[in-house]
Motif scaffolding. Structure first.
Motif, PDB file in Angstrom:
ATOM      1  N   TYR A 234      -7.000  -2.898   8.021  1.00 26.36           N
ATOM      2  CA  TYR A 234      -6.626  -3.470   6.724  1.00 26.36           C
ATOM      3  C   TYR A 234      -7.273  -2.687   5.582  1.00 26.36           C
ATOM      4  O   TYR A 234      -6.634  -2.388   4.560  1.00 26.36           O
ATOM      5  N   LEU A 235      -8.545  -2.353   5.755  1.00 18.75           N
ATOM      6  CA  LEU A 235      -9.257  -1.594   4.721  1.00 18.75           C
ATOM      7  C   LEU A 235      -8.668  -0.196   4.562  1.00 18.75           C
ATOM      8  O   LEU A 235      -8.499   0.303   3.432  1.00 18.75           O
ATOM      9  N   LEU A 236      -8.328   0.434   5.673  1.00 18.07           N
ATOM     10  CA  LEU A 236      -7.742   1.772   5.621  1.00 18.07           C
ATOM     11  C   LEU A 236      -6.419   1.781   4.878  1.00 18.07           C
ATOM     12  O   LEU A 236      -6.165   2.656   4.036  1.00 18.07           O
ATOM     13  N   GLY A 237      -5.552   0.807   5.187  1.00 17.22           N
ATOM     14  CA  GLY A 237      -4.264   0.734   4.495  1.00 17.22           C
ATOM     15  C   GLY A 237      -4.438   0.534   3.005  1.00 17.22           C
ATOM     16  O   GLY A 237      -3.734   1.150   2.192  1.00 17.22           O
ATOM     17  N   ALA A 238      -5.394  -0.317   2.617  1.00 19.83           N
ATOM     18  CA  ALA A 238      -5.630  -0.606   1.205  1.00 19.83           C
ATOM     19  C   ALA A 238      -6.097   0.639   0.462  1.00 19.83           C
ATOM     20  O   ALA A 238      -5.568   0.974  -0.618  1.00 19.83           O
ATOM     21  N   ILE A 239      -7.054   1.356   1.010  1.00 19.91           N
ATOM     22  CA  ILE A 239      -7.611   2.510   0.302  1.00 19.91           C
ATOM     23  C   ILE A 239      -6.613   3.665   0.251  1.00 19.91           C
ATOM     24  O   ILE A 239      -6.458   4.328  -0.785  1.00 19.91           O
ATOM     25  N   ALA A 240      -5.918   3.906   1.352  1.00 18.82           N
ATOM     26  CA  ALA A 240      -4.956   5.007   1.375  1.00 18.82           C
ATOM     27  C   ALA A 240      -3.840   4.788   0.357  1.00 18.82           C
ATOM     28  O   ALA A 240      -3.448   5.708  -0.373  1.00 18.82           O
ATOM     29  N   SER A 335       2.134   4.882   8.863  1.00 18.32           N
ATOM     30  CA  SER A 335       2.943   4.561  10.045  1.00 18.32           C
ATOM     31  C   SER A 335       2.053   4.224  11.239  1.00 18.32           C
ATOM     32  O   SER A 335       2.306   3.262  11.964  1.00 18.32           O
ATOM     33  N   VAL A 336       1.004   5.037  11.442  1.00 20.34           N
ATOM     34  CA  VAL A 336       0.085   4.789  12.558  1.00 20.34           C
ATOM     35  C   VAL A 336      -0.642   3.463  12.360  1.00 20.34           C
ATOM     36  O   VAL A 336      -0.771   2.647  13.282  1.00 20.34           O
ATOM     37  N   CYS A 337      -1.105   3.228  11.150  1.00 22.77           N
ATOM     38  CA  CYS A 337      -1.848   2.007  10.826  1.00 22.77           C
ATOM     39  C   CYS A 337      -0.978   0.766  11.050  1.00 22.77           C
ATOM     40  O   CYS A 337      -1.390  -0.204  11.685  1.00 22.77           O
ATOM     41  N   ASN A 338       0.224   0.800  10.512  1.00 23.16           N
ATOM     42  CA  ASN A 338       1.140  -0.334  10.579  1.00 23.16           C
ATOM     43  C   ASN A 338       1.495  -0.667  12.026  1.00 23.16           C
ATOM     44  O   ASN A 338       1.475  -1.830  12.441  1.00 23.16           O
ATOM     45  N   ALA A 339       1.805   0.375  12.808  1.00 25.28           N
ATOM     46  CA  ALA A 339       2.168   0.156  14.210  1.00 25.28           C
ATOM     47  C   ALA A 339       0.974  -0.337  15.024  1.00 25.28           C
ATOM     48  O   ALA A 339       1.120  -1.188  15.914  1.00 25.28           O
TER      49      ALA A 339
END
Length: 416
Positions: A234-240, A335-339
């Protein structure tokens, strides 16, 4: 098994494959409709400022308020879809979105427009909140990753289309006519989604005659938030996304200044750089299988870092090259994060995806204020510095994910 039975089984499998393909294309088209509606105002800010007699800086609130209401509404749809199924709330929200688009045609006051954009954010949240869980419910594991890649590619195409359509309409049309065209585009897209989505819905969760909310409905959120791997994702998606979407906002301001002096519509063409991200999203499923999630995280973050640095050379060609790299890296990462989120959540899958996307859109909303002091102090180079700081945090979180995976593998070997 008789020949007749084999033929019946083959026909069933063919029908099932067709339904799965219809689901993938239906949800991908729904995504395009959503992101056109979300980002169309980003290309229309000069027209909005003129029509509603407000400062251009005030017009930028339209994207922020929609992102905020969208972020928190994702959590509502996650609960709703786990109770009554995926298809119904998705189609209702899209139908109401067309109605709101039609209301926008006759709006006169800016405060009314803000209110409608808040409502749009609530309606736009249904598709991203439900889509990945819908895939996980209905698709075979063999094509789940590919379906997610196609869906993310559709997200980027919708984002490109929304900004370019908005820029073109702002250059050549007035507000009422622009909103009529937007309503038409949305209506056609929603009708196609309605006919594409299969009637089947495998959600066997609480299908009650009355929709009652209880603590059990919130338990999925607490379960996912207690998972350290999901928290990091979740943190990775937010920052990216904080970096990606706001870099595109600030580069428009930079390109409209000397020595570039790009025009209002011309500057929206920078969003065509999203096409490299579309390609990356589409190919990401194969790359994950071949390379692995962890190395792909490191590689995609490195590409984002490189793309940001290339833009500091500050020519039109290097800025375009840099954004092509950044888009490629970001959409691979996303894409990697979401999957990974969808695959890791064994229960309450819609809630897991909703939490990811909630943090994702909150990151987008917070990135503008975070990068603003860098912009005021050092211009575009300052934005790059702020972005690099955020991407270094991403690298740190990715390293923590790798450490956690190694620890789990070691523990698994010791218990055998």
């Amino acid at each position: 098994m008789s020949i007749v039975s084999i033929e019946k089984c083959a026909l069933f499998m063919q029908g099932n494959i067709r339904l799965q393909h219809r689901l993938i294309w239906g949800l991908s088209l729904a995504s395009v409709v959503v992101y056109i509606n979300l980002y169309v105002v980003q290309g229309m800010l000069p027209l909005i400022a003129t029509h509603f007699n407000v400062m251009p800086a005030h017009a930028t609130l339209l994207l922020s308020v929609t992102s905020f209401s969208m972020a928190f509404s994702l959590l509502f749809y996650a609960v709703m879809s786990d109770k009554i199924g995926r298809r119904k709330p998705l189609l209702w929200s899209l139908g109401l979105l067309v109605l709101v688009d039609l209301i926008l045609v006759g709006l006169q006051g800016f405060s009314s427009l803000i209110a409608m954009r808040l409502l749009q954010g609530v309606l736009l949240a249904a598709v991203p909140a439900i889509a990945m869980a819908y895939f996980k419910d209905m698709l075979d594991k063999t094509i789940l990753l590919s379906a997610g890649a196609v869906y993310i590619a559709a997200n980027s195409l919708g984002g490109i289309a929304g900004r370019l359509i908005g820029g073109a309409m702002a250059a050549y049309l007035d507000w009422p006519m622009a909103m009529m065209i937007l309503t038409f585009i949305s209506a056609v897209g929603v009708l196609m989604v309605y006919f594409l989505l299969p009637n089947r819905d495998r959600v066997r969760a609480e299908r009650e005659p009355k929709i009652r909310l209880s603590f059990d409905d919130l338990r999925g959120f607490t379960t996912h938030l207690s998972d350290s791997t999901l928290r990091k994702l979740y943190l990775l998606g937010a920052i990216a996304f904080m970096v990606m979407v706001n870099q595109f906002s600030y580069i428009q301001l930079h390109l409209m200044q000397a020595p570039f002096n790009w025009g209002r519509f011309e500057v929206t063409l920078i969003f065509l750089c999203y096409l490299s991200g579309t390609y990356a999203s589409f190919r990401s499923a194969k790359w994950v299988t071949r390379v692995g999630r962890q190395p792909l995280f490191v590689l995609s973050t490195s590409v984002m870092l490189l793309g940001s640095l290339v833009t500091t050379i500050d020519t039109s060609s290097t800025i375009i090259a840099g954004f092509l790299l950044s888009s490629f890296g970001f959409f691979t990462f996303h894409s990697v994060c979401n999957a990974w989120v969808a695959q890791r959540a064994q229960q309450h899958r819609a809630k897991a995806t909703a939490l990811y996307l909630c943090s994702y859109y909150l990151g987008a909303a917070l990135g503008g204020p975070f990068l603003l002091p860098f912009w005021h102090q050092w211009g575009w180079n300052g934005v790059v510095v702020g972005s690099l700081l955020l991407l270094l945090v991403v690298m740190g979180v990715v390293a923590l994910l790798a450490r956690d995976n190694r620890s789990r593998q070691t523990n698994a070997l010791l218990t055998e």
